[in-house]
Design a protein around this motif. Structure first.
Motif: not given
Length: 389
Positions: A261-263, A283-299
């Motif tokens: 699916l697309k947005d 909802v969105t194929t790239f969720d900026e907020e969720a991606t930033e949270q995932k970055k913090e989780e990975i770190i």
């Protein structure tokens, strides 16, 4: 199971703990050697301060979750042993780790400043002033033992920060990319009648459920909002929103359909699973907020992995527990926190690592249950239920 931190290792927190003892019958020799590490003796009093302050905060927090029963005799971790046994093991292991960190302070150029030493002394004085002689006797606390414990806590915090700083904090968008979907399950799972008997849906009933899912899709394609369409078809159904990436723990069928699916797009037809049909909208194929949270989780994961890697590399030549002394330590004495404010702070800090893990697992379970409540209710024994992040 990961250690999520040992936030009780804060001079400010332990100094603010005011306890009362409901039952006290301890006759432990606080000067007895409870363990030795590479020839270094560990006095029981030092370990008792860590254990009893942790016990008080744990009872205040977990006691509210598990009722008035003796949590130390319950198998809270599902390990087949009483929680008190695993808790004692973790307290001793944590003490061992702190001593190892202390031995390697020079490796990271770590020293305690005069300000930190003064803060430790003041915190110890505050703790002793806030607690009665009865409590201090039961937990084996005096100025030297409390100061020693706080010193080890402070060293642990500084060493942890220094070691974790070595972890790679460079995480790309590609590594952490998260999509966000909204979805609902139209369940065909078996139900139970008033007599407790299993009730299976007929083929006609299953087709009716599938039609509800398709009707929802048609309404959204006709311009209705996803949540409104769901409510129009079934007023009792609740939608779920979730973000996922390459390491998704969602149903494979669900993510496979969503990835097409697309947005803003909704699936063309219901997504079939063993227990019903999903309707999913991207909802969105790239969720900026969720991606930033995932970055913090990975770190955070990398930092914790680095910390454990370094710590495990510093093996001791020997660590022996004096079971004659340690086995006498039980949870027969019951401690409570007097201050509601302190109790809340301590619940958040979650005491020693093992208490933190138990509380975290409980909280995680509650979060999963709450977030996936609709799907769980509809699909009682659904094998594809998701863990919601």
């Amino acid at each position: 199971m990961k250690k999520l931190g040992k936030k009780l290792a804060s001079a400010g927190l332990i100094a603010g703990m005011t306890m009362s003892v409901l039952t006290g019958c301890s006759s432990a020799n606080v000067n007895a050697t409870v363990a030795t590490m590479d020839g270094q003796e560990i006095k029981l009093g030092e370990v008792l301060v860590a254990l009893r302050t942790g016990q008080a905060s744990t009872e205040s927090y977990l006691g509210s979750l598990f009722g008035d029963g003796n949590i130390w005799e319950q198998d809270l971790m599902g390990s087949g042993e009483a929680y008190g046994v695993s808790y004692k093991e973790q307290v001793m292991e944590s003490f061992k780790e702190r001593l190892i960190l202390e031995k390697h302070m020079a490796d990271y150029g770590i020293e305690l400043t005069e300000e930190e030493k003064t803060a430790i002394s003041d915190a110890a004085d505050q703790f002793l002033a806030d607690n009665s002689k009865e409590v201090l006797k039961e937990i084996g606390a005096d100025k030297d033992t409390v100061s020693r414990v706080l010193t080890l806590y402070t060293i642990e915090a500084k060493m942890s920060s220094a070691i974790k700083a070595e972890a790679d904090t460079n995480v790309t968008d590609e590594e952490a990319a998260q999509k966000t979907i909204e979805y609902a399950l139209f369940s065909t799972a078996n139900t139970t009648d008033e007599e407790g008997k299993t009730v299976e849906l007929t083929e006609e009933e299953k087709e009716a459920v599938k039609k509800q899912a398709q009707d929802t899709i048609d309404l959204v394609k006709g311009g209705e909002a996803f949540a409104d369409a769901i409510k129009e078809v079934d007023a009792n159904k609740t939608t779920l929103t979730n973000s996922y990436g390459a390491d998704s723990v969602l149903s494979e069928a669900l993510t496979t359909a969503a990835d097409q699916l697309k947005d803003g797009e909704i699936c063309a037809e219901p997504v079939e699973t063993e227990n019903g049909w999903y309707v999913v909208q991207m909802v969105t194929t790239f969720d900026e907020e969720a991606t930033e949270q995932k970055k913090e989780e990975i770190i955070s994961d990398r930092q914790n992995e680095r910390y454990q890697e370094v710590l495990e590399g510093w093996e001791t030549e020997s660590f022996e527990i004096n079971s004659k002394v340690w086995d006498k330590v039980t949870f027969a004495d019951k401690f409570v926190l007097k201050s509601e404010e302190t109790e809340a702070e301590t619940a958040e800090a979650a005491t020693e690592a093992e208490a933190t893990e138990a509380a975290a697992e409980t909280a995680a379970t509650e979060e999963e249950t709450e977030t996936a409540e609709a799907a769980t209710t509809e699909a009682a024994s659904e094998t594809e239920s998701e863990t919601v992040k």
